[in-house]
Design a protein around this motif. Sequence first.
Motif, PDB file in Angstrom:
ATOM      1  N   GLY A   1       0.954  -1.378   0.173  1.00 50.27           N
ATOM      2  CA  GLY A   1       0.187  -0.149  -0.037  1.00 50.27           C
ATOM      3  C   GLY A   1       0.798   1.250   0.012  1.00 50.27           C
TER       4      GLY A   1
ATOM      5  N   ASP B   1      -3.626  -4.081  -5.893  1.00 49.80           N
ATOM      6  CA  ASP B   1      -2.749  -4.554  -4.662  1.00 49.80           C
ATOM      7  C   ASP B   1      -3.469  -5.523  -3.958  1.00 49.80           C
TER       8      ASP B   1
ATOM      9  N   ARG C   1       1.362  -0.790  12.823  1.00 54.21           N
ATOM     10  CA  ARG C   1       0.729  -0.116  11.890  1.00 54.21           C
ATOM     11  C   ARG C   1      -0.403   0.938  12.517  1.00 54.21           C
TER      12      ARG C   1
ATOM     13  N   ARG D   1      -6.953  -1.805  12.547  1.00 55.20           N
ATOM     14  CA  ARG D   1      -7.435  -2.982  11.867  1.00 55.20           C
ATOM     15  C   ARG D   1      -7.556  -4.239  12.612  1.00 55.20           C
TER      16      ARG D   1
HETATM   17 MG    MG Z   1      -2.212  -3.300   2.143  1.00 51.95          MG
END
Ligand code: MG
Length: 206
Positions: free
Chosen positions: A32, A101, A141, A145
């Motif tokens: 990404g 992706d 990150r 998520r």
């Molecule tokens: Mg990604």
Amino acid sequence: MGNAANKEANGSGTENKPTVVFVLGGPGSGKGTQCANIVKQYGYTHLSAGDLLRAEISSGSENGNMIQNMIKEGKIVPSEVTVKLLQKAMQESGNDKFLIDGFPRNEENRAAFENVTKIEPKFVLFFDCHEEEMERRLLNRNQGREDDNIETIRKRFKVFLESSLPVVEYYEAKGKVRKIEAVKPVEEVFEAVKAIFDPEREKVAA
Ligand code: MG
Ligand code: ADP
Ligand code: C5P
């Protein structure tokens, strides 16, 4: 205007298929991040299969629960769902150059996309990164998520090795894989990415 006439108007007869680059690599390999850089410099539209699936959950779609459960388990959502989302996003983009992706993630993804769209990727950008580094990146990150926890990360690594790497090998046998050493700072990885995209651009211009 009929479909055939439309094709004529584009000036390229039946050969007006969009350009597709598949962007593959393990979870956290930097797909990404690098796609965002490529978009700025090379005019592609970035379509992350994972992002499209997460948007589908947020939209309250009837498939939302199923998708959410599969993502939480690190499993691969049935291709029918993902290919439809990709096709819709391609149609709505108005562009004819796509970085796809996180797809194809398995043989079923690959075959379904090819059968439905009849598009062959121009090449496959593959971010090569060892698990220890990917694990560190995913745990840092901080995007909220549900799958960036150590239990799900381990499942995702297993799925990557068992189901996604064979797709990379499939394209390797066709001479389509452009491998990038992804265990370097973002800027250095992008230098390697540019070395792949610049000659491709010159070929088009020539
Ligand atoms: Mg990604
Ligand atoms: P992917 O899309 O392959 O899962 P991301 O691009 O989301 O990976 O990157 C995962 C995390 O690692 C993000 O927090 C990102 O900022 C970070 N990251 C990406 N590339 C690098 C790099 N080359 N070095 C260090 N951290 C990186
Ligand atoms: O690529 P990303 O890390 O955003 O993908 C997150 C999750 O989305 C995957 O672990 C998987 O559960 C799901 N996914 C999928 N099929 C794809 C891409 C992603 O099922 N082609």
